[in-house]
Scaffold this motif. Sequence first.
Motif, mmCIF file in Angstrom:
data_model
loop_
_atom_site.group_PDB
_atom_site.id
_atom_site.type_symbol
_atom_site.label_atom_id
_atom_site.label_comp_id
_atom_site.label_asym_id
_atom_site.label_seq_id
_atom_site.Cartn_x
_atom_site.Cartn_y
_atom_site.Cartn_z
ATOM 1 N N GLU A 9 46.125 41.612 24.933
ATOM 2 C CA GLU A 9 44.863 40.928 24.675
ATOM 3 C C GLU A 9 44.720 39.703 25.575
ATOM 4 N N ALA A 10 43.553 39.612 26.193
ATOM 5 C CA ALA A 10 43.154 38.444 26.986
ATOM 6 C C ALA A 10 44.061 38.178 28.196
ATOM 7 N N LEU A 11 44.469 39.253 28.882
ATOM 8 C CA LEU A 11 45.224 39.107 30.128
ATOM 9 C C LEU A 11 44.265 38.661 31.226
ATOM 10 N N LYS A 12 44.530 37.528 31.823
ATOM 11 C CA LYS A 12 43.638 36.986 32.855
ATOM 12 C C LYS A 12 44.224 37.187 34.238
ATOM 13 N N VAL A 13 43.355 37.617 35.154
ATOM 14 C CA VAL A 13 43.750 37.833 36.546
ATOM 15 C C VAL A 13 42.690 37.194 37.436
ATOM 16 N N ASP A 14 43.122 36.307 38.315
ATOM 17 C CA ASP A 14 42.217 35.717 39.300
ATOM 18 C C ASP A 14 42.275 36.567 40.557
ATOM 19 N N THR A 15 41.097 37.001 41.017
ATOM 20 C CA THR A 15 41.038 37.885 42.177
ATOM 21 C C THR A 15 39.677 37.765 42.849
ATOM 22 N N VAL A 16 39.582 38.336 44.024
ATOM 23 C CA VAL A 16 38.303 38.418 44.723
ATOM 24 C C VAL A 16 37.614 39.688 44.249
ATOM 25 N N ILE A 17 36.410 39.520 43.695
ATOM 26 C CA ILE A 17 35.646 40.664 43.207
ATOM 27 C C ILE A 17 34.164 40.335 43.244
ATOM 28 N N GLY A 18 33.375 41.306 43.644
ATOM 29 C CA GLY A 18 31.935 41.102 43.629
ATOM 30 C C GLY A 18 31.250 41.801 44.778
ATOM 31 N N VAL A 19 29.941 41.964 44.629
ATOM 32 C CA VAL A 19 29.148 42.652 45.644
ATOM 33 C C VAL A 19 28.463 41.682 46.604
ATOM 34 N N TYR A 20 28.308 40.448 46.191
ATOM 35 C CA TYR A 20 27.614 39.472 47.035
ATOM 36 C C TYR A 20 28.586 38.811 48.007
ATOM 37 N N GLU A 21 28.088 38.468 49.172
ATOM 38 C CA GLU A 21 28.945 37.870 50.209
ATOM 39 C C GLU A 21 29.652 36.612 49.715
ATOM 40 N N TRP A 22 28.955 35.763 48.976
ATOM 41 C CA TRP A 22 29.588 34.528 48.494
ATOM 42 C C TRP A 22 30.738 34.827 47.538
#
Length: 118
Positions: A9-22
């Motif tokens: 529960e509530a495992l956090k992962v910081d990563t690069v994700i997204g469709v927008y350039e920013w």
Amino acid sequence: MAQDIVFIEALKVDTVIGVYEWEKTIQQTLQFDVEMYTDISQAAQIDDLSKTVDYAIVAEDIVNLVKQNQAELIETVAEKVASHILTSFPVERCRIKLRKLGAVASTASVGVFIERTK
């Protein structure tokens, strides 16, 4: 076969994700809730970790998978994580709730909830 659940529960992962350039230039936080349906009776009977799903290893695998396989969509991430769990661990079914924290103004999170079976 029993339908026991081993969960994370509530495992956090910081990563690069997204469709927008920013989005491709920053890290964002993903949060996972994972339910893995398995039979824990043998592990419980003999008190042996090798007879159940080691949630510490699953959590480590999720972090590594997400960081090494950057995607644009959280849907893609959820599918990859579910596939990995089902092929790598003694799990018959898994449910994943994946949140992208702070991605949309005025929300705590947005995300997907998937269920997959072996």
